[in-house]
Design a protein around this motif. Structure first.
Motif, PDB file in Angstrom:
ATOM      1  N   ALA A  43      39.873  47.178  60.033  1.00 53.78           N
ATOM      2  CA  ALA A  43      39.594  47.511  61.436  1.00 53.78           C
ATOM      3  C   ALA A  43      40.885  47.575  62.258  1.00 53.78           C
ATOM      4  CB  ALA A  43      38.652  46.466  62.032  1.00 53.78           C
ATOM      5  N   GLN A  44      41.722  46.549  62.068  1.00 49.30           N
ATOM      6  CA  GLN A  44      42.925  46.410  62.898  1.00 49.30           C
ATOM      7  C   GLN A  44      43.898  47.576  62.687  1.00 49.30           C
ATOM      8  OE1 GLN A  44      43.681  42.800  64.128  1.00 49.30           O
ATOM      9  NE2 GLN A  44      45.898  42.786  64.246  1.00 49.30           N
ATOM     10  N   PHE A  45      44.139  47.928  61.406  1.00 48.67           N
ATOM     11  CA  PHE A  45      45.159  48.956  61.173  1.00 48.67           C
ATOM     12  C   PHE A  45      44.606  50.374  61.309  1.00 48.67           C
ATOM     13  CE2 PHE A  45      46.933  45.033  59.745  1.00 48.67           C
ATOM     14  CZ  PHE A  45      48.097  45.048  60.507  1.00 48.67           C
ATOM     15  N   ALA A  46      43.279  50.477  61.312  1.00 47.74           N
ATOM     16  CA  ALA A  46      42.694  51.764  61.715  1.00 47.74           C
ATOM     17  C   ALA A  46      43.011  51.977  63.196  1.00 47.74           C
ATOM     18  CB  ALA A  46      41.190  51.764  61.483  1.00 47.74           C
ATOM     19  N   SER A  47      42.751  50.954  64.013  1.00 45.54           N
ATOM     20  CA  SER A  47      43.035  51.066  65.451  1.00 45.54           C
ATOM     21  C   SER A  47      44.521  51.264  65.708  1.00 45.54           C
ATOM     22  CB  SER A  47      42.573  49.802  66.190  1.00 45.54           C
ATOM     23  OG  SER A  47      41.179  49.714  66.151  1.00 45.54           O
ATOM     24  N   MET A  48      45.342  50.480  65.023  1.00 44.48           N
ATOM     25  CA  MET A  48      46.775  50.543  65.305  1.00 44.48           C
ATOM     26  C   MET A  48      47.381  51.875  64.854  1.00 44.48           C
ATOM     27  SD  MET A  48      47.682  46.515  64.759  1.00 44.48           S
ATOM     28  CE  MET A  48      49.457  46.664  64.686  1.00 44.48           C
ATOM     29  N   THR A  49      46.832  52.471  63.789  1.00 44.44           N
ATOM     30  CA  THR A  49      47.325  53.790  63.374  1.00 44.44           C
ATOM     31  C   THR A  49      47.034  54.817  64.463  1.00 44.44           C
ATOM     32  OG1 THR A  49      47.050  53.314  61.018  1.00 44.44           O
ATOM     33  CG2 THR A  49      47.089  55.644  61.642  1.00 44.44           C
ATOM     34  N   THR A  50      45.783  54.845  64.933  1.00 46.56           N
ATOM     35  CA  THR A  50      45.437  55.835  65.956  1.00 46.56           C
ATOM     36  C   THR A  50      46.234  55.602  67.237  1.00 46.56           C
ATOM     37  OG1 THR A  50      43.226  55.958  65.017  1.00 46.56           O
ATOM     38  CG2 THR A  50      43.511  56.905  67.207  1.00 46.56           C
ATOM     39  N   LEU A  51      46.391  54.328  67.614  1.00 48.37           N
ATOM     40  CA  LEU A  51      47.129  54.035  68.855  1.00 48.37           C
ATOM     41  C   LEU A  51      48.610  54.387  68.722  1.00 48.37           C
ATOM     42  CD1 LEU A  51      45.264  50.709  69.663  1.00 48.37           C
ATOM     43  CD2 LEU A  51      45.214  52.785  71.083  1.00 48.37           C
ATOM     44  N   SER A  52      49.185  54.121  67.559  1.00 49.15           N
ATOM     45  CA  SER A  52      50.591  54.531  67.337  1.00 49.15           C
ATOM     46  C   SER A  52      50.708  56.047  67.444  1.00 49.15           C
ATOM     47  CB  SER A  52      51.064  54.097  65.942  1.00 49.15           C
ATOM     48  OG  SER A  52      51.269  52.726  65.889  1.00 49.15           O
ATOM     49  N   PHE A  53      49.754  56.742  66.862  1.00 46.77           N
ATOM     50  CA  PHE A  53      49.790  58.207  66.914  1.00 46.77           C
ATOM     51  C   PHE A  53      49.586  58.710  68.345  1.00 46.77           C
ATOM     52  CE2 PHE A  53      48.800  59.472  62.198  1.00 46.77           C
ATOM     53  CZ  PHE A  53      50.023  58.944  61.826  1.00 46.77           C
ATOM     54  N   ASP A  54      48.767  58.002  69.116  1.00 43.10           N
ATOM     55  CA  ASP A  54      48.618  58.363  70.541  1.00 43.10           C
ATOM     56  C   ASP A  54      49.976  58.297  71.231  1.00 43.10           C
ATOM     57  OD1 ASP A  54      45.904  58.503  70.171  1.00 43.10           O
ATOM     58  OD2 ASP A  54      45.402  56.807  71.470  1.00 43.10           O
ATOM     59  N   HIS A  55      50.688  57.198  70.969  1.00 42.26           N
ATOM     60  CA  HIS A  55      52.006  57.008  71.590  1.00 42.26           C
ATOM     61  C   HIS A  55      52.951  58.137  71.180  1.00 42.26           C
ATOM     62  CE1 HIS A  55      55.716  55.049  72.889  1.00 42.26           C
ATOM     63  NE2 HIS A  55      56.198  55.438  71.719  1.00 42.26           N
ATOM     64  N   LEU A  56      52.999  58.418  69.881  1.00 40.42           N
ATOM     65  CA  LEU A  56      53.926  59.442  69.395  1.00 40.42           C
ATOM     66  C   LEU A  56      53.557  60.824  69.930  1.00 40.42           C
ATOM     67  CD1 LEU A  56      54.427  58.257  65.694  1.00 40.42           C
ATOM     68  CD2 LEU A  56      56.045  58.062  67.592  1.00 40.42           C
ATOM     69  N   ALA A  57      52.265  61.061  70.092  1.00 41.24           N
ATOM     70  CA  ALA A  57      51.828  62.384  70.577  1.00 41.24           C
ATOM     71  C   ALA A  57      52.256  62.614  72.023  1.00 41.24           C
ATOM     72  CB  ALA A  57      50.313  62.507  70.449  1.00 41.24           C
ATOM     73  N   VAL A  58      52.286  61.545  72.806  1.00 37.75           N
ATOM     74  CA  VAL A  58      52.756  61.680  74.197  1.00 37.75           C
ATOM     75  C   VAL A  58      54.256  61.988  74.209  1.00 37.75           C
ATOM     76  CG1 VAL A  58      53.110  60.421  76.368  1.00 37.75           C
ATOM     77  CG2 VAL A  58      50.941  60.212  75.144  1.00 37.75           C
ATOM     78  N   GLN A  59      54.982  61.301  73.331  1.00 35.00           N
ATOM     79  CA  GLN A  59      56.447  61.511  73.263  1.00 35.00           C
ATOM     80  C   GLN A  59      56.823  62.857  72.650  1.00 35.00           C
ATOM     81  OE1 GLN A  59      58.442  58.931  74.461  1.00 35.00           O
ATOM     82  NE2 GLN A  59      56.473  58.016  74.978  1.00 35.00           N
ATOM     83  N   ASN A  60      55.934  63.383  71.795  1.00 30.29           N
ATOM     84  CA  ASN A  60      56.241  64.601  71.023  1.00 30.29           C
ATOM     85  C   ASN A  60      55.096  65.595  71.161  1.00 30.29           C
ATOM     86  OD1 ASN A  60      58.693  63.534  69.221  1.00 30.29           O
ATOM     87  ND2 ASN A  60      57.123  61.941  69.350  1.00 30.29           N
TER      88      ASN A  60
END
Ligand SMILES: NC(=O)c1ccc[n+]([C@@H]2O[C@H](COP(=O)([O-])OP(=O)(O)OC[C@H]3O[C@@H](n4cnc5c(N)ncnc54)[C@H](OP(=O)(O)O)[C@@H]3O)[C@@H](O)[C@H]2O)c1
Length: 308
Positions: free
Chosen positions: A185-202
């Motif tokens: 559960a935790q790393f499913a959420s953290m993967t999507t949230l990390s990708f959210d962050h990267l998508a804003v930057q890129n």
């Protein structure tokens, strides 16, 4: 839902295009990654792939198969231990040297990992080894190679898109609260949230976290040892196989994620059939600004690992 007929037609159409695509595959020596690499070799007219894995000798027959699938392809295997951050940094440097300045990466495809049935296994970075493969290492590959992605490039992590769950907020790396369900559960959420962050930057790059569904790859049997491994290999997996996707179909679906215009730009959390999902709990984390917090946590873990 994207029907498999639509997926196959779109992939087959890549042949008619002028596509010369470059991809970096991590975890493609078996299972979903290998099937995706084979689909990439089969459908892309001039495929170039860097394949990062832990045994060149073991991969030699597959490398031959890739060359037979597409004699115009350029396939390079880089042998590396991908469980430690410093080794990932080294192999990323080697990857960039091999590609040269002029070549951009169209797809970074990460699917390395196993499931630990023996509890937390702390590695030399101070991280659980299975989590490091499934999450921290993948984020480090993304971070290191991001500047070398082509415009409209894609970063794909095959894990558990749409299966995001509750995060233990004061124990992000699960040092004190490791369990298989919590890490899922935790790393499913953290993967999507990390990708959210990267998508804003890129904003020109697409970040795709995808759940592959149940796929016959032997993952459980290879992850467990002893009696449990035996039961998984000879009892559970043959039964699950009756309800699972074949690796070949999964590979076609993953290539579709990597090439379809449908997923150009942004952060995507996808189910096995290509449908975008947003779990209620994920929506809450997004609204509370967890994307930045998770990315900052990643940086702290990388710095701590490199200081060890
Ligand atoms: N299969 C499913 O039904 C399913 C369902 C949901 C999610 N997933 C997720 O999808 C991802 C891919 O699954 P899969 O079924 O394709 O797995 P797989 O067939 O077992 O392949 C895993 C890949 O990870 C590599 N790997 C495993 N342990 C490693 C280690 N200690 N160090 C370096 N590399 C290591 C393997 O390399 P070697 O060849 O060197 O062992 C292989 O390339 C995993 O994260 C899995 O959790 C799978």
């Amino acid at each position: 839902m994207v029907a498999i007929s639509e997926v196959r037609a779109a992939n087959a159409a890549l042949k008619g295009s002028r596509h010369a695509l470059t991809a970096v595959f991590v975890g493609a020596t078996n299972g979903i990654g290998l099937a995706t690499l084979q689909a990439f070799a089969k459908h892309v007219p001039r495929p170039r792939a860097i394949i990062v894995g832990r045994s060149q000798a073991k991969f030699a027959p597959q490398l031959e198969t890739l060359k037979q699938l597409n004699p115009n392809g350029d396939f390079t295997f880089l042998e590396a231990d991908i469980s430690l951050i410093k080794d990932i940094d080294t192999v990323c440097q080697t990857t960039l040297t091999r590609l040269g300045d002029a070549t951009k990466i169209d797809i970074l495809f990460t699917s390395q990992g196993y499931i630990s049935f023996v509890g937390r296994e702390t590695n030399a970075d101070g991280l659980d080894n299975s989590i490091s493969l499934r999450y921290y290492g993948r984020m480090r590959f993304a971070q290191n190679l991001l500047a070398h992605l082509s415009p409209r490039g894609r970063v794909i992590s095959v894990l558990a898109g749409g299966k995001e769950g509750k995060i233990i907020e004061d124990d992000l790396d699960l040092e004190r609260n490791y369990s298989i369900p919590q890490s899922a559960a935790q790393f499913a959420s953290m993967t999507t949230l990390s990708f959210d962050h990267l998508a804003v930057q890129n904003p020109d790059i697409s970040f795709i976290h995808v759940y592959p569904g149940l796929v016959s790859t032997g993952l459980l049997g290879r992850s467990a040892t002893g009696v449990l491994g035996y039961v998984f290999r000879y009892v559970l997996e043959p039964i699950l196989g009756l309800f699972s996707l074949k690796a070949e179909e999964s590979g076609e679906r993953m290539l579709y994620c990597g090439a379809s215009e449908q997923y150009a730009k942004g952060s995507w959390s996808l189910d096995w059939d290509g449908a975008a999902k947003e779990e209620k709990v994920l929506k809450e984390y997004r609204e509370k600004g967890w994307a930045e917090r998770v990315w900052e946590h990643n940086q702290r873990m990388f710095e701590r690992a490199l200081a060890k």
